[in-house]
Scaffold this motif. Structure first.
Motif, PDB file in Angstrom:
ATOM      1  N   VAL A  67     -45.392 -10.356  95.064  1.00  0.00           N
ATOM      2  CA  VAL A  67     -46.620 -11.124  95.274  1.00  0.00           C
ATOM      3  C   VAL A  67     -47.501 -11.039  94.034  1.00  0.00           C
ATOM      4  O   VAL A  67     -48.087 -12.036  93.592  1.00  0.00           O
ATOM      5  N   ALA A  68     -47.580  -9.856  93.452  1.00  0.00           N
ATOM      6  CA  ALA A  68     -48.470  -9.623  92.317  1.00  0.00           C
ATOM      7  C   ALA A  68     -48.043 -10.362  91.057  1.00  0.00           C
ATOM      8  O   ALA A  68     -48.800 -10.380  90.081  1.00  0.00           O
ATOM      9  N   ALA A  69     -46.857 -10.964  91.065  1.00  0.00           N
ATOM     10  CA  ALA A  69     -46.401 -11.725  89.899  1.00  0.00           C
ATOM     11  C   ALA A  69     -46.732 -13.204  90.004  1.00  0.00           C
ATOM     12  O   ALA A  69     -46.482 -13.966  89.071  1.00  0.00           O
ATOM     13  N   GLN A  70     -47.300 -13.620  91.137  1.00  0.00           N
ATOM     14  CA  GLN A  70     -47.596 -15.030  91.377  1.00  0.00           C
ATOM     15  C   GLN A  70     -49.101 -15.259  91.397  1.00  0.00           C
ATOM     16  O   GLN A  70     -49.852 -14.473  91.981  1.00  0.00           O
ATOM     17  N   LEU A  75     -48.759 -19.107  94.932  1.00  0.00           N
ATOM     18  CA  LEU A  75     -48.565 -18.644  96.302  1.00  0.00           C
ATOM     19  C   LEU A  75     -48.879 -19.742  97.309  1.00  0.00           C
ATOM     20  O   LEU A  75     -48.248 -19.831  98.370  1.00  0.00           O
ATOM     21  N   LYS A  76     -49.843 -20.600  96.969  1.00  0.00           N
ATOM     22  CA  LYS A  76     -50.236 -21.684  97.868  1.00  0.00           C
ATOM     23  C   LYS A  76     -49.151 -22.753  98.015  1.00  0.00           C
ATOM     24  O   LYS A  76     -49.211 -23.577  98.931  1.00  0.00           O
ATOM     25  N   GLY A  90     -44.868 -25.603 106.862  1.00  0.00           N
ATOM     26  CA  GLY A  90     -46.001 -26.068 106.085  1.00  0.00           C
ATOM     27  C   GLY A  90     -47.205 -25.149 106.130  1.00  0.00           C
ATOM     28  O   GLY A  90     -48.183 -25.389 105.424  1.00  0.00           O
ATOM     29  N   GLU A  91     -47.146 -24.115 106.960  1.00  0.00           N
ATOM     30  CA  GLU A  91     -48.228 -23.133 106.980  1.00  0.00           C
ATOM     31  C   GLU A  91     -48.325 -22.462 105.609  1.00  0.00           C
ATOM     32  O   GLU A  91     -47.311 -22.172 104.985  1.00  0.00           O
ATOM     33  N   ARG A  92     -49.537 -22.206 105.140  1.00  0.00           N
ATOM     34  CA  ARG A  92     -49.730 -21.629 103.812  1.00  0.00           C
ATOM     35  C   ARG A  92     -50.247 -20.193 103.888  1.00  0.00           C
ATOM     36  O   ARG A  92     -50.836 -19.777 104.889  1.00  0.00           O
ATOM     37  N   ILE A  93     -50.033 -19.463 102.822  1.00  0.00           N
ATOM     38  CA  ILE A  93     -50.610 -18.128 102.692  1.00  0.00           C
ATOM     39  C   ILE A  93     -52.107 -18.291 102.475  1.00  0.00           C
ATOM     40  O   ILE A  93     -52.534 -18.914 101.498  1.00  0.00           O
ATOM     41  N   PRO A  94     -52.930 -17.779 103.361  1.00  0.00           N
ATOM     42  CA  PRO A  94     -54.379 -17.986 103.192  1.00  0.00           C
ATOM     43  C   PRO A  94     -54.989 -16.984 102.219  1.00  0.00           C
ATOM     44  O   PRO A  94     -54.497 -15.858 102.060  1.00  0.00           O
ATOM     45  N   THR A  95     -56.061 -17.400 101.582  1.00  0.00           N
ATOM     46  CA  THR A  95     -56.845 -16.463 100.806  1.00  0.00           C
ATOM     47  C   THR A  95     -57.725 -15.651 101.754  1.00  0.00           C
ATOM     48  O   THR A  95     -57.936 -16.016 102.916  1.00  0.00           O
ATOM     49  N   PHE A  96     -58.227 -14.554 101.254  1.00  0.00           N
ATOM     50  CA  PHE A  96     -59.150 -13.731 102.031  1.00  0.00           C
ATOM     51  C   PHE A  96     -60.409 -14.532 102.377  1.00  0.00           C
ATOM     52  O   PHE A  96     -60.914 -14.465 103.499  1.00  0.00           O
TER      53      PHE A  96
END
Length: 243
Positions: A67-70, A75-76, A90-96
């Motif tokens: 994860v830390a390399a993207q 990531l989105k 189609g669900e996305r990784i959300p930001t905090f």
């Protein structure tokens, strides 16, 4: 500070019903009656806090590598829902930040677990603390910041002192009391497998609340509740099963 816990906390949203650590998961948790949810926060390559449990992509998305390399933008582009079921494609990784807005709109209280990638413990806790101070000054009675990493809790204690802290422990080693007290923690969050009635009583007598993870069996949940745990973190709709 007055904090009102609920008996059940949705683990990573409602992980038995929706892809974990996603906005859809939080919406479904709220619809199912949860008033608290737990989720994991780590940093992208460009220091954007995002929701992800594993240090490496692939289990809960279609990414590859750390994860830390993207970057957050990279990531989105990933699909964080299709692995769970086609209806979540189609669900996305959300930001905090997106997650805070979502939970605020849904009326959900938050157990924010700082989940740093190796070597970024201090930086992750500093950024999470800064976001909480900036975005949630009115939610100090609805947020617990937890971590397995004492250094993260130490940073949160220094940088975001208005927010309650929870000491996560998989084994409840003998130094749990001194460690949690030194970090000014409000609660202890043990793996339920190491709990019994005597240990729960000892934690309470030491002045801490008990939030235990991850309990998906109704009989086990009933035992823990009978012994006095303050909250059960679960993937399931245990409130229905125990009603």
């Amino acid at each position: 500070m007055s904090l009102r816990l609920s008996r059940f906390v949705g683990h990573r949203g409602i992980a038995a019903e929706a892809p974990e650590n996603t906005l859809t998961g939080f919406r479904l948790a709220a619809e199912a009656g949860f008033s608290w949810v737990e989720f994991d926060v780590m940093l992208s390559a460009d220091d954007v806090p995002v929701l992800h449990h594993d240090e490496v992509l692939g289990r809960t998305d279609n990414g590859v590598g750390p994860v830390a390399a993207q970057t957050a933008a990279q990531l989105k582009t990933l699909d964080a829902g299709a692995w769970f079921g086609p209806g979540f494609a189609g669900e996305r990784i959300p930001t905090f930040e997106e997650t805070i807005s979502c939970c605020r709109a849904l009326g959900l209280s938050m157990n924010v677990e700082i989940k740093p990638t190796t070597g970024r413990e201090v930086r992750t806790a500093e950024i999470v603390s800064a976001f909480l101070n900036r975005l949630c000054p009115d939610l100090t009675d609805r947020i617990i910041v937890s971590s397995f990493v004492p250094e993260c809790l130490r940073v949160a204690q220094e940088k975001a002192p208005d927010f309650l802290r929870g000491y996560l422990s998989d084994t409840m080693a003998e130094d749990w009391h001194a460690a949690a007290k030194g970090l000014g923690c409000f609660s202890i969050h043990p793996n339920h497998a190491c709990l019994d009635a005597a240990l729960i009583t000892a934690v309470h007598e030491s002045g801490f609340r008990v939030l235990t993870y991850t309990v998906n069996d109704p009989a086990r949940a009933a035992s823990l509740i009978g012994w006095g745990v303050d909250a059960v973190i679960t993937d399931e709709l245990l409130a229905d099963a125990l009603a």
